[in-house]
Design a protein around this motif. Sequence first.
Motif, PDB file in Angstrom:
ATOM      1  N   SER A  20      -6.773  -1.698  -1.651  1.00  0.00           N
ATOM      2  CA  SER A  20      -6.700  -0.810  -2.814  1.00  0.00           C
ATOM      3  C   SER A  20      -7.958  -0.897  -3.668  1.00  0.00           C
ATOM      4  N   LEU A  21      -8.605  -2.055  -3.654  1.00  0.00           N
ATOM      5  CA  LEU A  21      -9.815  -2.246  -4.461  1.00  0.00           C
ATOM      6  C   LEU A  21     -11.050  -1.606  -3.829  1.00  0.00           C
ATOM      7  N   VAL A  79      -6.279   1.332   5.339  1.00  0.00           N
ATOM      8  CA  VAL A  79      -6.793   2.652   4.968  1.00  0.00           C
ATOM      9  C   VAL A  79      -6.955   3.549   6.183  1.00  0.00           C
ATOM     10  N   GLN A  80      -7.505   2.998   7.261  1.00  0.00           N
ATOM     11  CA  GLN A  80      -7.802   3.827   8.419  1.00  0.00           C
ATOM     12  C   GLN A  80      -6.616   3.998   9.368  1.00  0.00           C
ATOM     13  N   ASN A  81      -5.763   3.017   9.419  1.00  0.00           N
ATOM     14  CA  ASN A  81      -4.615   3.099  10.325  1.00  0.00           C
ATOM     15  C   ASN A  81      -3.368   3.482   9.539  1.00  0.00           C
ATOM     16  N   LYS A  82      -3.197   4.760   9.335  1.00  0.00           N
ATOM     17  CA  LYS A  82      -2.086   5.249   8.512  1.00  0.00           C
ATOM     18  C   LYS A  82      -0.730   5.092   9.186  1.00  0.00           C
ATOM     19  N   ASP A  83      -0.718   4.769  10.483  1.00  0.00           N
ATOM     20  CA  ASP A  83       0.539   4.592  11.195  1.00  0.00           C
ATOM     21  C   ASP A  83       0.983   3.130  11.246  1.00  0.00           C
ATOM     22  N   SER A  84       0.135   2.222  10.768  1.00  0.00           N
ATOM     23  CA  SER A  84       0.519   0.816  10.755  1.00  0.00           C
ATOM     24  C   SER A  84       1.520   0.567   9.638  1.00  0.00           C
ATOM     25  N   LEU A  86       1.372  -1.569   7.128  1.00  0.00           N
ATOM     26  CA  LEU A  86       0.722  -1.624   5.824  1.00  0.00           C
ATOM     27  C   LEU A  86       0.049  -0.302   5.482  1.00  0.00           C
ATOM     28  N   GLY A  87      -0.378   0.425   6.493  1.00  0.00           N
ATOM     29  CA  GLY A  87      -0.967   1.745   6.255  1.00  0.00           C
ATOM     30  C   GLY A  87       0.051   2.699   5.656  1.00  0.00           C
ATOM     31  N   LYS A  88       1.284   2.635   6.152  1.00  0.00           N
ATOM     32  CA  LYS A  88       2.344   3.478   5.616  1.00  0.00           C
ATOM     33  C   LYS A  88       2.680   3.106   4.180  1.00  0.00           C
ATOM     34  N   VAL A  89       2.710   1.792   3.906  1.00  0.00           N
ATOM     35  CA  VAL A  89       2.991   1.339   2.541  1.00  0.00           C
ATOM     36  C   VAL A  89       1.905   1.824   1.592  1.00  0.00           C
ATOM     37  N   PHE A  90       0.648   1.660   1.998  1.00  0.00           N
ATOM     38  CA  PHE A  90      -0.469   2.059   1.137  1.00  0.00           C
ATOM     39  C   PHE A  90      -0.471   3.565   0.904  1.00  0.00           C
ATOM     40  N   ASN A  91      -0.205   4.331   1.957  1.00  0.00           N
ATOM     41  CA  ASN A  91      -0.152   5.782   1.825  1.00  0.00           C
ATOM     42  C   ASN A  91       0.932   6.203   0.845  1.00  0.00           C
ATOM     43  N   THR A  92       2.061   5.502   0.886  1.00  0.00           N
ATOM     44  CA  THR A  92       3.150   5.794  -0.043  1.00  0.00           C
ATOM     45  C   THR A  92       2.734   5.480  -1.476  1.00  0.00           C
ATOM     46  N   ILE A  93       2.070   4.351  -1.664  1.00  0.00           N
ATOM     47  CA  ILE A  93       1.593   3.968  -3.002  1.00  0.00           C
ATOM     48  C   ILE A  93       0.607   5.005  -3.534  1.00  0.00           C
ATOM     49  N   GLU A  94      -0.282   5.473  -2.661  1.00  0.00           N
ATOM     50  CA  GLU A  94      -1.242   6.500  -3.085  1.00  0.00           C
ATOM     51  C   GLU A  94      -0.530   7.779  -3.515  1.00  0.00           C
ATOM     52  N   ARG A  95       0.477   8.183  -2.766  1.00  0.00           N
ATOM     53  CA  ARG A  95       1.212   9.401  -3.112  1.00  0.00           C
ATOM     54  C   ARG A  95       1.909   9.249  -4.461  1.00  0.00           C
TER      55      ARG A  95
END
Length: 201
Positions: A20-21, A79-84, A86-95
């Motif tokens: 995130s940073l 960030v790059q692996n949106k299907d992983s 942690l990638g899914k969690v991060f994408n959700t946080i961004e949304r």
Amino acid sequence: KNDGLEKISDDETGIILTASLVHDLGELKIDGLGHGDISFEHHTQEHENVEETIFERIVGRVADLSDRSYITSAYQEVVQNKDSKLGKVFNTIERIGYLNTALRAFTGIKGERISNWYGLVGNVLSNQITKLLELQNDYSYVREILENNQELITKAFKEVANREVLMDRDGKLSYDLNKFNQAKDAWENALIRSESLMPSR
């Protein structure tokens, strides 16, 4: 909190926080490369490839050797692996972050709104609400945010729907009207179906 998914360990939390940073570093312009911040709906794989190159150059220049591998690994996994996981969690946080920004623009500060608030709000509602309605089934905190902001989101949809779509600074429409109407329908239907979105209590 996430329901129906694996729990996130302390180590994984550290990876997400690190990502995130640094996740916006790839949007900088250096060495004749870069495109700046690209809005959600216009972001392509080509943009991501350029961002990866810029990220690697920046991290290679400013990060200590001992930290470089960890930072790069976090970026790649999250960030790059949106299907992983942690990638899914991060994408959700961004949304969720996009939604919070839109709601702040809608409410304004001391009664004052930015000039193109409805362009920003319309864009976010168009691109995020339908997906967040799906994600609430996996992440209870998404459900809580939608519930807590139910009235505000409903008001935002109604007020934006009564305005014309503005052009953004790049000369493009601020949001796709068809997508906006589809998201509005999805939101209104979710309010009716208790199994999708419970009324605020």
